[in-house]
Design an enzyme around this catalytic site. Structure first.
Site, PDB file in Angstrom:
ATOM      1  N   GLY A   1       0.771  -1.234   0.000  1.00 55.04           N
ATOM      2  CA  GLY A   1       0.000   0.000   0.000  1.00 55.04           C
ATOM      3  C   GLY A   1       0.805   1.289   0.000  1.00 55.04           C
ATOM      4  O   GLY A   1       0.333   2.309   0.511  1.00 55.04           O
ATOM      5  N   THR A   2       1.998   1.268  -0.607  1.00 60.16           N
ATOM      6  CA  THR A   2       2.744   2.533  -0.644  1.00 60.16           C
ATOM      7  C   THR A   2       2.069   3.544  -1.583  1.00 60.16           C
ATOM      8  O   THR A   2       2.151   4.746  -1.342  1.00 60.16           O
ATOM      9  CB  THR A   2       4.223   2.328  -1.067  1.00 60.16           C
ATOM     10  N   ASN A   3       1.405   3.052  -2.612  1.00 55.20           N
ATOM     11  CA  ASN A   3       0.672   3.979  -3.482  1.00 55.20           C
ATOM     12  C   ASN A   3      -0.563   4.530  -2.771  1.00 55.20           C
ATOM     13  O   ASN A   3      -0.925   5.691  -2.955  1.00 55.20           O
ATOM     14  CB  ASN A   3       0.294   3.304  -4.802  1.00 55.20           C
TER      15      ASN A   3
ATOM     16  N   ILE B   1      -7.782  -9.571 -11.459  1.00 52.48           N
ATOM     17  CA  ILE B   1      -8.284  -8.999 -12.713  1.00 52.48           C
ATOM     18  C   ILE B   1      -9.783  -8.688 -12.544  1.00 52.48           C
ATOM     19  O   ILE B   1     -10.519  -9.464 -11.943  1.00 52.48           O
ATOM     20  CB  ILE B   1      -8.076 -10.003 -13.887  1.00 52.48           C
ATOM     21  N   LEU B   2     -10.204  -7.524 -13.038  1.00 54.90           N
ATOM     22  CA  LEU B   2     -11.600  -7.106 -12.857  1.00 54.90           C
ATOM     23  C   LEU B   2     -12.520  -7.779 -13.871  1.00 54.90           C
ATOM     24  O   LEU B   2     -12.114  -8.106 -14.977  1.00 54.90           O
ATOM     25  CB  LEU B   2     -11.701  -5.587 -12.985  1.00 54.90           C
TER      26      LEU B   2
ATOM     27  N   ASN C   1      -5.648   2.827 -12.964  1.00 48.96           N
ATOM     28  CA  ASN C   1      -4.621   1.874 -12.523  1.00 48.96           C
ATOM     29  C   ASN C   1      -3.240   2.498 -12.653  1.00 48.96           C
ATOM     30  O   ASN C   1      -3.004   3.339 -13.518  1.00 48.96           O
ATOM     31  CB  ASN C   1      -4.689   0.611 -13.396  1.00 48.96           C
TER      32      ASN C   1
ATOM     33  N   HIS D   1       0.679   1.320 -13.346  1.00 55.07           N
ATOM     34  CA  HIS D   1       1.504   0.184 -13.798  1.00 55.07           C
ATOM     35  C   HIS D   1       2.974   0.627 -13.809  1.00 55.07           C
ATOM     36  O   HIS D   1       3.289   1.707 -14.315  1.00 55.07           O
ATOM     37  CB  HIS D   1       1.070  -0.272 -15.195  1.00 55.07           C
TER      38      HIS D   1
HETATM   39  C1  GRF Z   1       3.271  -1.019  -7.551  1.00 53.15           C
HETATM   40  O1  GRF Z   1       4.493  -1.278  -8.164  1.00 53.15           O
HETATM   41  C2  GRF Z   1       2.227  -0.774  -8.593  1.00 53.15           C
HETATM   42  O2  GRF Z   1       2.720  -0.131  -9.719  1.00 53.15           O
HETATM   43  C3  GRF Z   1       1.814  -2.157  -8.944  1.00 53.15           C
HETATM   44  O3  GRF Z   1       1.839  -2.871  -7.718  1.00 53.15           O
HETATM   45  C4  GRF Z   1       2.742  -2.247  -6.823  1.00 53.15           C
HETATM   46  C5  GRF Z   1       1.977  -1.918  -5.567  1.00 53.15           C
HETATM   47  O4  GRF Z   1       2.768  -1.459  -4.534  1.00 53.15           O
HETATM   48  N1  GRF Z   1       0.594  -2.181  -9.691  1.00 53.15           N
HETATM   49  P1  GRF Z   1       2.075  -0.851  -3.236  1.00 53.15           P
HETATM   50  O5  GRF Z   1       1.149  -1.905  -2.647  1.00 53.15           O
HETATM   51  O6  GRF Z   1       1.347   0.404  -3.618  1.00 53.15           O
HETATM   52  O7  GRF Z   1       3.212  -0.567  -2.299  1.00 53.15           O
END
Ligand code: GRF
Length: 208
Positions: free
Chosen positions: A12-14, A93-94, A108, A110
């Site tokens: 969950g860093t994003n 996958i959705l 999303n 990527h």
């Molecule tokens: C990220 O590299 C994102 O691009 C990919 O999965 C990873 C998720 O990392 N789709 P986090 O859980 O947000 O740390």
């Protein structure tokens, strides 16, 4: 104020980047209304709790078919009143239902410059392993709307990141996150919440 639902499966860093963007005013016209994890015990759920964001688990393995999973996820998002759905490391996958109910409302991230190193099977470290194997000098990240084609929806934003001699997949993954993912994902969500993204003929226009 738009309601942002964030779907996660891992660290969950994003998600954290989105929470921070909400706190520091990069996202002004949206609020994270819920976090949905595709996996029990994902650390992203902890991050949600720490920030008083309602968090749920909707795991593919709890449903006997893709259609049932798809329906449960769609219902949860409707119940939460989501206006935009952000896939921040969501690994399932959705299905068709969610894609039609939330058409051009699912975003999303990527970790490559699409159309390189993307599509079915390209997730996590594998993306960076393949980039290093190929020997590209530049990689990066892409934020895009989700369509039926895996990693094939209209591109909202991309950011390039340098590949350096001696990079391991782990080092490259971290650099792509720090320099690209955590920057362009909040920015794209902010543009969406400001009503500045328009999809026309399969391409994204950013309105002034
Ligand atoms: C990220 O590299 C994102 O691009 C990919 O999965 C990873 C998720 O990392 N789709 P986090 O859980 O947000 O740390």
């Amino acid at each position: 104020m738009l309601k942002i639902a964030v779907l996660v499966s891992g660290g969950g860093t994003n998600l954290q980047a989105l929470i921070d963007a909400q706190k520091n005013g990069i996202i002004r016209n949206g609020r994270i209304c819920c976090v949905i994890s595709g996996k029990e015990g994902a650390y992203a759920l902890e991050r949600a709790k720490q920030n008083d964001i309602p968090a749920y688990v909707v795991a593919r393995k709890s449903y006997s078919s893709v259609a049932d999973f798809d329906h449960a996820l769609t219902e949860k998002l409707k119940e939460a009143g989501a206006d935009v759905v952000v896939l921040a490391g969501f690994l399932s996958i959705l299905g068709d239902e969610i894609l039609s109910v939330f058409e051009n409302q699912i975003i999303n991230i990527h970790p490559s410059l699409i159309p390189s190193f993307c599509g079915s099977g390209y997730y996590g470290l594998r993306v960076h392993e393949e980039a290093l194997k190929y020997g590209v000098k530049v990689t990066g990240a892409t934020v895009h709307f989700v369509s039926k084609v895996v990693d094939g929806g209209a591109i909202i934003a991309q950011k390039a990141v340098e590949v350096k001699d001696g990079d391991t997949p782990e080092i490259l993954q971290r650099r792509v996150m720090e320099q690209a993912e955590w920057v362009i994902l909040p920015r794209a969500v902010s543009l969406f919440c400001d009503g500045k993204l328009k999809v026309e003929n399969g391409k994204v226009l950013i309105l002034e």
